[in-house]
Design an enzyme around this catalytic site. Structure first.
Site, PDB file in Angstrom:
ATOM      1  N   GLY A 175       0.918  -1.183   0.084  1.00 39.61           N
ATOM      2  CA  GLY A 175       0.077   0.052  -0.026  1.00 39.61           C
ATOM      3  C   GLY A 175       0.874   1.179  -0.080  1.00 39.61           C
ATOM      4  N   CYS A 176       0.152   2.178  -0.218  1.00 44.74           N
ATOM      5  CA  CYS A 176       1.074   3.460  -0.354  1.00 44.74           C
ATOM      6  C   CYS A 176       1.464   3.973   0.858  1.00 44.74           C
ATOM      7  CB  CYS A 176       0.224   4.603  -1.149  1.00 44.74           C
ATOM      8  SG  CYS A 176      -1.484   5.104  -0.575  1.00 44.74           S
TER       9      CYS A 176
END
Length: 311
Positions: free
Chosen positions: A115-116
């Site tokens: 995920g970012c």
């Protein structure tokens, strides 16, 4: 024969970004499905059967279903959803996370794209735990802001059509967020961090901050020691840049969009010898999503790791 790659969910924000990075490549064949058949399980299974690698840009449940459509266990699957980021049998697709991570990615046919927010958080925290400067059971807080593209098409439409007048918004107020299990596991923490995410009225880019009271840590490290641990962890890396202390100290402010359209993460250690602000800046659509997927694809297929990526 060039490896054949299929993006399942090509019409979404992440899928479009990945496709844009792959279309000009001469070292792969990018497979496409008829637009009318994008939700046809049989048609998708048929094209996946032809592919050497499949990149999933789907919601979690749809990603799990898509995995079941892939009959060949040797077909590389790179899942950009949250579905498999802490699952047994899936390798976490953050090549710079450990010295052996690239080899693990190269040897695996099941790769979960990070995920970012976790990408920036793990990049900051894991080296400090591995080096012994930060105890695994320390109570860690992470403050972060992302551009609205991180919320996908619904949030993009909300901000760009002025459906919302918010210029800045905090969310996940009940302290439940799908990224925290991923953060805990891959940062090597004993407890999930306290995660304080937010979104601003800008399309892409993000900043992740981890504040540390250095005087309270058992080893009472100085700011230079924290910086040195990060620098040692990412020595020689193409896409992670640890900004020098003097260079960081010369800044008065730091914007969230400075790494946009790149696959780069910039790491900073601001503050002083009592209180440090650890900061990661990256493009939520680049190293935080699509760029990371392309980097993992390159590694898994034995191609040049930086192909199609801006440093």
């Amino acid at each position: 024969m060039k490896p054949r790659v299929f993006i399942d969910g090509e019409a979404g924000t992440t899928g479009l970004q990945i496709a844009s990075r792959l279309m000009a490549r001469s070292d792969i064949d990018l497979l496409s499905i008829d637009e009318a058949k994008r939700k046809d399980a049989d048609a998708r299974a048929a094209i996946m059967k032809k592919a050497d690698a499949v990149i999933l840009c789907l919601p979690d449940d749809a990603a799990r279903l898509a995995v079941s459509l892939v009959e060949n266990p040797n077909t590389v699957i790179i899942d950009a959803s949250t579905a498999h980021r802490t699952s047994p049998g899936w390798v976490y697709g953050f090549p710079e996370m450990d010295r052996g991570q690239r080899a693990a990615i190269a040897a695996s046919a099941r790769i979960s794209n990070p995920g970012c927010y976790p990408t920036g958080f793990i990049a900051l925290v894991r080296p400090l735990i591995v080096s012994g400067l930060l105890p695994p059971d320390w109570l860690v807080t992470v403050n972060a802001v992302s551009g609205y593209s991180g919320g996908g098409k619904p949030m993009i439409a909300e901000f760009e059509t002025r459906e919302t007048q918010d210029s800045f918004r905090i969310y996940a107020l009940g302290q439940t967020h799908k990224h925290t299990p991923e953060m805990k596991k891959h940062a090597a923490l004993a407890h999930a961090p306290m995660f304080l995410p937010s979104v601003g009225r800008f399309a892409q880019g993000m900043i992740i901050e981890v504040p540390l009271m250095l005087w309270a840590l058992p080893k009472k490290p100085k700011r230079a020691a924290v910086h040195a641990a990060l620098k040692a962890a990412y020595q020689g890396e193409t896409f992670i840049k640890v900004i020098g202390l003097a260079e960081g100290d010369a800044l008065k402010t730091l914007g969230a969009e400075g790494c946009n359209d790149t696959n780069r993460i910039e790491l900073y250690v601001f503050g002083n010898d009592d209180q440090a602000r650890l900061v990661a800046r990256l493009d939520n659509l680049g190293k935080g999503a699509s760029g990371a997927a392309v980097q993992n694809l390159n590694i898994a297929l034995g191609l040049e790791e930086s192909a199609g990526l801006a440093g």
